[in-house]
Design a protein around this motif. Structure first.
Motif, PDB file in Angstrom:
ATOM      1  N   PRO A 170      15.711  47.018  75.645  1.00 22.83           N
ATOM      2  CA  PRO A 170      15.320  45.784  76.344  1.00 22.83           C
ATOM      3  C   PRO A 170      15.188  45.921  77.847  1.00 22.83           C
ATOM      4  N   VAL A 171      15.911  46.867  78.451  1.00 19.53           N
ATOM      5  CA  VAL A 171      15.856  47.047  79.891  1.00 19.53           C
ATOM      6  C   VAL A 171      14.774  48.041  80.290  1.00 19.53           C
ATOM      7  N   ARG A 172      14.646  49.153  79.574  1.00 23.58           N
ATOM      8  CA  ARG A 172      13.790  50.248  80.015  1.00 23.58           C
ATOM      9  C   ARG A 172      12.388  50.245  79.395  1.00 23.58           C
ATOM     10  N   THR A 173      12.199  49.606  78.266  1.00 27.81           N
ATOM     11  CA  THR A 173      10.860  49.535  77.677  1.00 27.81           C
ATOM     12  C   THR A 173      10.047  48.503  78.451  1.00 27.81           C
ATOM     13  N   GLU A 174       9.037  48.949  79.183  1.00 26.87           N
ATOM     14  CA  GLU A 174       8.316  48.048  80.083  1.00 26.87           C
ATOM     15  C   GLU A 174       7.463  47.022  79.337  1.00 26.87           C
ATOM     16  N   ARG A 175       6.837  47.447  78.254  1.00 25.02           N
ATOM     17  CA  ARG A 175       5.968  46.526  77.525  1.00 25.02           C
ATOM     18  C   ARG A 175       6.805  45.380  76.939  1.00 25.02           C
ATOM     19  N   TRP A 176       6.381  44.171  77.180  1.00 23.43           N
ATOM     20  CA  TRP A 176       7.042  42.944  76.706  1.00 23.43           C
ATOM     21  C   TRP A 176       8.422  42.746  77.316  1.00 23.43           C
ATOM     22  N   ARG A 177       8.730  43.459  78.410  1.00 25.62           N
ATOM     23  CA  ARG A 177      10.071  43.359  78.978  1.00 25.62           C
ATOM     24  C   ARG A 177      10.380  41.953  79.479  1.00 25.62           C
ATOM     25  N   ARG A 178       9.374  41.238  79.936  1.00 26.39           N
ATOM     26  CA  ARG A 178       9.608  39.876  80.415  1.00 26.39           C
ATOM     27  C   ARG A 178      10.098  38.962  79.296  1.00 26.39           C
ATOM     28  N   LEU A 179       9.801  39.325  78.072  1.00 22.19           N
ATOM     29  CA  LEU A 179      10.329  38.591  76.927  1.00 22.19           C
ATOM     30  C   LEU A 179      11.592  39.243  76.384  1.00 22.19           C
TER      31      LEU A 179
END
Length: 235
Positions: A170-179
């Motif tokens: 959830p912290v390091r995966t950039e894609r969809w991180r805002r969700l």
């Protein structure tokens, strides 16, 4: 404070997860599951924060004699795998044979997974289920599925550690991180709520826990099914 001291302090912050693991194990030995999960939740928060702190402090440059990745893996195995497996075997949610069978499967496959050098993908997600048994156990303690359902969940996730399915960080995966980040924070808050209720899970908390767990479990797989859109030349 020198940069070297600051970087070493970040390593000490990561190492505090070992103390939290000890407290969690002591509470599990006393059958105080609420406090066990409280310390595991604190360890999960430390694990989510220490990576960005390490990159900010440039620990590889200023404290290179301590391997932060190895330190993190040691603590993660304790808090993500070993203690949750022990809790499942001891909590009385299953028969003795079922609990120990599942616990043995969790620790055996978990230690092999944590030794796999291919566990991280290029986008900082995980290849295979990342052994987050602390989160799985909280869901099991909160929802109290049947013994055979628990065996099915454990067996499926043990196998899922070794298949090429993506699971997000959830912290390091950039894609969809805002969700992903708000969902992870919501999961932690719901977990704290359920713990304060001594695992007498209110229906609203159960619904929130299921929804956030499903997202965190399947978001990475959804990314594989729906590849990221490549920017056009105009962009």
């Amino acid at each position: 404070m020198t940069r070297q001291t600051l970087a070493f302090c970040v390593h000490l912050f990561t190492a505090s997860g070992a103390a939290l693991a000890l407290f969690a194990m002591l509470e599990a030995g006393a059958n105080d599951w609420k406090m066990m999960f409280f310390f595991l939740l604190l360890a999960l928060i430390v694990d989510g924060i220490d990576g960005p702190l390490a990159r900010w402090a440039h620990v590889k440059k200023f404290a290179p004699h301590w391997d932060g990745v190895l330190l993190d893996l040691i603590i993660d195995f304790l808090t993500y795998v070993f203690i949750p497996a022990y809790a499942l075997a001891q909590a009385g949610l299953m028969s003795a044979w079922g609990g120990w069978l599942c616990a043995i499967a969790i620790v055996t496959t978990g230690v092999v997974y944590f030794a796999d050098t291919r566990m991280k993908t290029e986008d900082n997600s995980f290849s295979g289920f990342p052994g987050c048994w602390n989160m799985v156990m909280l869901v099991i303690f909160a929802l109290r599925p049947s013994e055979w359902a628990i065996i099915g969940i454990v067996g499926t996730l043990c196998v899922a550690q070794f298949v090429p399915l993506k699971f997000i960080h959830p912290v390091r995966t950039e894609r969809w991180r805002r969700l992903s980040l708000p969902v992870m924070l919501a999961w932690c808050m719901i977990a704290l709520w359920i713990g304060l209720e001594d695992f007498e899970t209110p229906p609203l908390a159960a619904a929130g826990l299921i929804a956030t767990t499903l997202y965190l479990t399947f978001a990475g797989i959804a990314m594989q099914v729906v590849p990221a859109r490549k920017p056009t030349a105009a962009e």
